[in-house]
Design a protein around this motif. Structure first.
Motif, PDB file in Angstrom:
ATOM      1  N   THR A  51      34.092  38.629  43.276  1.00  0.00           N
ATOM      2  CA  THR A  51      34.355  37.654  44.342  1.00  0.00           C
ATOM      3  C   THR A  51      34.755  38.327  45.649  1.00  0.00           C
ATOM      4  OG1 THR A  51      36.617  37.339  43.580  1.00  0.00           O
ATOM      5  CG2 THR A  51      34.995  35.811  42.755  1.00  0.00           C
ATOM      6  N   LYS A  52      35.177  39.572  45.570  1.00  0.00           N
ATOM      7  CA  LYS A  52      35.493  40.272  46.822  1.00  0.00           C
ATOM      8  C   LYS A  52      34.273  40.254  47.744  1.00  0.00           C
ATOM      9  CE  LYS A  52      37.565  44.539  48.483  1.00  0.00           C
ATOM     10  NZ  LYS A  52      38.163  45.812  48.084  1.00  0.00           N
TER      11      LYS A  52
ATOM     12  N   TYR B  93      44.903  37.447  50.023  1.00  0.00           N
ATOM     13  CA  TYR B  93      43.832  38.422  49.844  1.00  0.00           C
ATOM     14  C   TYR B  93      43.040  38.443  51.156  1.00  0.00           C
ATOM     15  CZ  TYR B  93      40.235  40.838  47.138  1.00  0.00           C
ATOM     16  OH  TYR B  93      39.357  41.766  46.639  1.00  0.00           O
TER      17      TYR B  93
ATOM     18  N   ASN C  91      43.542  29.792  48.244  1.00  0.00           N
ATOM     19  CA  ASN C  91      43.502  30.596  47.015  1.00  0.00           C
ATOM     20  C   ASN C  91      44.577  30.058  46.068  1.00  0.00           C
ATOM     21  OD1 ASN C  91      45.100  33.705  46.274  1.00  0.00           O
ATOM     22  ND2 ASN C  91      43.480  32.752  45.096  1.00  0.00           N
TER      23      ASN C  91
ATOM     24  N   ASP D 248      39.366  30.113  46.732  1.00  0.00           N
ATOM     25  CA  ASP D 248      39.253  31.335  45.937  1.00  0.00           C
ATOM     26  C   ASP D 248      39.975  31.105  44.605  1.00  0.00           C
ATOM     27  OD1 ASP D 248      39.649  33.796  44.782  1.00  0.00           O
ATOM     28  OD2 ASP D 248      40.487  34.761  46.565  1.00  0.00           O
TER      29      ASP D 248
ATOM     30  N   HIS E  47      41.990  33.632  40.107  1.00  0.00           N
ATOM     31  CA  HIS E  47      43.009  33.657  39.042  1.00  0.00           C
ATOM     32  C   HIS E  47      43.059  32.352  38.246  1.00  0.00           C
ATOM     33  CE1 HIS E  47      45.118  37.361  40.543  1.00  0.00           C
ATOM     34  NE2 HIS E  47      44.496  37.000  41.646  1.00  0.00           N
TER      35      HIS E  47
ATOM     36  N   SER F 238      35.788  34.127  39.408  1.00  0.00           N
ATOM     37  CA  SER F 238      35.662  35.535  39.021  1.00  0.00           C
ATOM     38  C   SER F 238      35.840  35.701  37.523  1.00  0.00           C
ATOM     39  CB  SER F 238      36.752  36.337  39.738  1.00  0.00           C
ATOM     40  OG  SER F 238      36.758  37.668  39.279  1.00  0.00           O
TER      41      SER F 238
ATOM     42  N   SER G 121      36.846  38.614  36.526  1.00  0.00           N
ATOM     43  CA  SER G 121      37.724  39.794  36.487  1.00  0.00           C
ATOM     44  C   SER G 121      39.013  39.543  35.717  1.00  0.00           C
ATOM     45  CB  SER G 121      38.087  40.211  37.910  1.00  0.00           C
ATOM     46  OG  SER G 121      36.955  40.704  38.578  1.00  0.00           O
ATOM     47  N   LYS G 122      39.748  38.519  36.108  1.00  0.00           N
ATOM     48  CA  LYS G 122      41.131  38.367  35.633  1.00  0.00           C
ATOM     49  C   LYS G 122      41.196  37.660  34.281  1.00  0.00           C
ATOM     50  CE  LYS G 122      42.107  39.485  39.983  1.00  0.00           C
ATOM     51  NZ  LYS G 122      42.800  40.631  40.477  1.00  0.00           N
TER      52      LYS G 122
ATOM     53  N   ARG H 264      32.339  43.514  37.677  1.00  0.00           N
ATOM     54  CA  ARG H 264      31.897  42.944  38.948  1.00  0.00           C
ATOM     55  C   ARG H 264      30.988  41.727  38.749  1.00  0.00           C
ATOM     56  NH1 ARG H 264      35.323  43.248  40.599  1.00  0.00           N
ATOM     57  NH2 ARG H 264      34.742  43.016  42.772  1.00  0.00           N
TER      58      ARG H 264
HETATM   59  C1  LIG Z   1      43.124  36.315  45.249  1.00  0.00           C
HETATM   60  C2  LIG Z   1      42.023  37.242  44.885  1.00  0.00           C
HETATM   61  N1  LIG Z   1      40.769  36.925  45.217  1.00  0.00           N
HETATM   62  C3  LIG Z   1      39.737  37.730  44.915  1.00  0.00           C
HETATM   63  C4  LIG Z   1      39.944  38.915  44.259  1.00  0.00           C
HETATM   64  C5  LIG Z   1      38.753  39.790  43.979  1.00  0.00           C
HETATM   65  O1  LIG Z   1      38.401  39.747  42.636  1.00  0.00           O
HETATM   66  P1  LIG Z   1      37.023  40.290  42.100  1.00  0.00           P
HETATM   67  O2  LIG Z   1      36.272  40.900  43.235  1.00  0.00           O
HETATM   68  O3  LIG Z   1      37.365  41.286  41.053  1.00  0.00           O
HETATM   69  O4  LIG Z   1      36.298  39.090  41.543  1.00  0.00           O
HETATM   70  C6  LIG Z   1      41.227  39.288  43.883  1.00  0.00           C
HETATM   71  C7  LIG Z   1      41.472  40.578  43.231  1.00  0.00           C
HETATM   72  O5  LIG Z   1      42.536  41.097  43.133  1.00  0.00           O
HETATM   73  C8  LIG Z   1      42.307  38.424  44.197  1.00  0.00           C
HETATM   74  O6  LIG Z   1      43.564  38.704  43.844  1.00  0.00           O
END
Ligand SMILES: Cc1ncc(COP(=O)(O)O)c(C=O)c1O
Length: 410
Positions: free
Chosen positions: A115-116, A140, A186, A218, A221, A248, A250-251, A259
């Motif tokens: 998501t970055k 972020y 977010n 966003d 989380h 995402s 990721s978390k 990614r």
């Molecule tokens: C609030 C928030 N948004 C987006 C991201 C990006 O996550 P990713 O690119 O791993 O999906 C993070 C990562 O720490 C985050 O804390």
């Protein structure tokens, strides 16, 4: 060393001719340096690391098995452009199962390489010079950085405890609102841990309509929501008329390094994102998309991740409260955001959270992340490495012992 001729060519957005010459050290680099120093000066003392914002576990075994199989299939070798149908369809099933949100996988969902990158690309679809992005702070920063790259401005919406860490939309000046195009939210919020309520999203949707804003929520989380079921912005009537949500893997799925994420919501907004993305990358490796689809189809994975981090947050809150901190388990994320100590009994005073954080690492080898953007706070992450619950308990006992020793004042 003489400057190379191209020193004059760097764009202003990265510092112009001064690029690479600054002496300012960024917060996370300072933390890394302080950790190295603590380890060198106190090799006998275990470093207690609450500073890392990355999951401490690998992706689930079944997900890794799918990856291992898919990596050997020749049909996965090529560019995937804006993504494969299997992943989009898995997202649609996930959004329906978890949030009762119906999405057309072809038109209302698009993958992203984390998501970055999506947050970096979305401003390209909207921001002309002089346009404004409204963004919560602390937070972020990526969408804001790119807004400025395009000549736009960022208007910060401070998240303060007295307002429940929700932005005060009514306080945004009319002149700013006239130029504003994006409202970046977010929730669950990093770093405050606050979750959104339905009522808040209803207000956001009404506000976005009234002021003609595009909402970017966003949800990185989201699956780490603790006391209530996770709430998607798109679940609230009207959400998909005014914005998109960025998700995402990721978390919630322990897939930080893989990614994978997605943007979903209004078809036209998703298309605009996809157009920009198509000019930036050629899609995530198809084997990863297929493994991510398998992850989304397994409701147990985020549940287990959630259970583990909730357990760790509960233990940390107990240890910190016994040491004088005023904190409680957050609504979401794996971060505890707590007012920073003001000093030490008979010792130094801390003007900022950064000073407190530096003291904790230097004196007690406890690493934290300071936030001074809207009040002085420390962020402690429960993503530390501990192989089992006994190790977690031992680490908490150590934390408490060290913190009590220094007699913090608040
Ligand atoms: C609030 C928030 N948004 C987006 C991201 C990006 O996550 P990713 O690119 O791993 O999906 C993070 C990562 O720490 C985050 O804390």
């Amino acid at each position: 060393m003489n400057d190379p001729y191209f020193q004059q060519l760097f764009a202003e957005r990265i510092g112009g001719a001064g690029h690479g010459k600054g002496t300012e050290i960024y917060k996370f680099e300072k933390i890394k340096r302080a950790k190295r120093k603590a380890l060198a000066e106190h090799p006998e003392r275990q470093l207690i690391d609450f500073g890392i914002g990355e999951n401490d576990e690998m992706a689930a075994a079944p997900v890794r098995r799918v990856m291992a199989e898919e990596i050997n299939r020749p049909e996965n070798r090529g560019y995937s452009d804006n993504g494969i149908a299997e992943f989009r369809e898995a997202v649609a099933r996930f959004m329906q199962r978890e949030f009762h949100v119906e999405l057309d996988p072809r038109r209302e969902i698009n993958h992203c390489i984390g998501t970055k990158t999506a947050l970096a690309m979305l401003p390209a679809a909207f921001i002309n010079p002089g346009d404004v992005t409204l963004m919560t702070v602390p937070g972020y920063p990526v969408a804001g950085t790119h807004t400025k790259y395009y000549g736009g401005e960022v208007y910060p919406l401070a998240l303060r405890a007295e307002k429940g860490f929700l932005p005060d939309l009514a306080a945004i000046p009319a002149e700013v609102l006239r130029r504003a195009k994006l409202l970046v939210l977010n929730y669950p919020n990093s770093p405050t841990g606050r979750t959104a309520t339905r009522e808040f999203y209803v207000r956001v949707i009404e506000f976005a309509r009234r002021h003609e804003l595009v909402v970017v929520q966003d949800a990185a989380h989201l699956m780490l929501t603790y006391h209530e079921p996770p709430l998607s912005f798109l679940q609230v009537p009207g959400g998909s008329d005014v914005g998109v949500e960025v998700h995402s893997l990721s978390k919630g799925w322990n897939m930080i390094g893989w990614r994978m994420g997605w943007v979903c919501g209004h078809e036209r907004l998703v298309r605009a994102f996809a157009d920009v993305k198509d000019n930036c990358d050629s899609g995530q490796f198809m084997a990863i998309q297929k493994a991510a689809a398998a992850a989304l189809d397994d409701p147990d994975i985020p549940r287990q991740t959630r259970r583990k981090y909730l357990r760790r947050l509960e233990k940390l809150v107990i240890a910190l409260r016994r040491s004088g901190f005023e904190c409680r388990v957050p609504g979401g994320t794996y971060f505890l955001y707590t007012p920073s100590p003001k000093g030490v009994a008979g010792g130094p005073r801390f003007e900022t959270a950064e000073a407190a954080s530096q003291y904790l690492i230097a004196e007690q080898s406890i690493s934290t992340v300071p936030w001074d953007d809207a009040g002085a706070y420390l962020r402690l992450s429960v993503t530390y490495v501990a192989p089992d619950e006994a190790a977690e308990d031992a680490l908490m006992a150590q934390t408490e012992q060290r913190l009590r020793q220094i007699r913090l004042e608040f």
